[in-house]
Enzyme design. Sequence first.
Site, PDB file in Angstrom:
ATOM      1  N   CYS A  72       0.827  -1.204   0.000  1.00 39.63           N
ATOM      2  CA  CYS A  72       0.000   0.000   0.000  1.00 39.63           C
ATOM      3  C   CYS A  72       0.867   1.263   0.000  1.00 39.63           C
ATOM      4  O   CYS A  72       2.036   1.241   0.429  1.00 39.63           O
ATOM      5  CB  CYS A  72      -0.862   0.040   1.257  1.00 39.63           C
ATOM      6  N   GLU A  74       0.558   3.877   1.945  1.00 37.72           N
ATOM      7  CA  GLU A  74       0.897   4.342   3.301  1.00 37.72           C
ATOM      8  C   GLU A  74       2.139   3.642   3.827  1.00 37.72           C
ATOM      9  O   GLU A  74       3.053   4.257   4.377  1.00 37.72           O
ATOM     10  CB  GLU A  74      -0.272   4.072   4.269  1.00 37.72           C
TER      11      GLU A  74
END
Length: 159
Positions: A72, A74
């Site tokens: 991801c 993040e």
Amino acid sequence: MKTIDLSIKIGFCQIEELSEEERKLVEVAIQATKNSYSPYSHFAVGAALLLENGDVVMGANQENAAYPSGLCAERSAIFAAQSTQPEQPITTLAIAARNGGGLMREPIVPCGSCRQVVLEIEDRYKRPVRVLLYGTDGVYVVNTIKDLLPLQFVGESMK
Ligand code: THU
């Protein structure tokens, strides 16, 4: 049986209502969506971290033909920041996402694994991470990842 109230309150505002520093951070997250490698989901996520020293670190989701090998946006940003400036607490995380139709209208929210990784950051530096979740309709403003992960598993939970 008694009931335990875990209710939370988060902010919702327009991007223009954020401070200049936070607005810029959201804009970096929007820019970062362009660095996404997402040929499988066609869902491009961008993240931007503000470190205590003012540095901004970008991340974008990186996919792989072996799907679980991808990461991801993040966590790409967080692990890059932690690998280069481990002494720097992360103060704020901004996220944005687009699909084939453009930027998402509803704010993008982090997956459970990313929430857990942000929780570890809060635990490591003993300070909250502010989370700005961008959508073209508005921005969710969350003061601590604990608000998105109300029952928390941390190192201390194993003692
Ligand atoms: N994704 C992120 O990058 N962040 C999130 O918070 C949710 C999901 C990515 C992973 C995958 O590349 C794509 O979005 C579809 O799940």
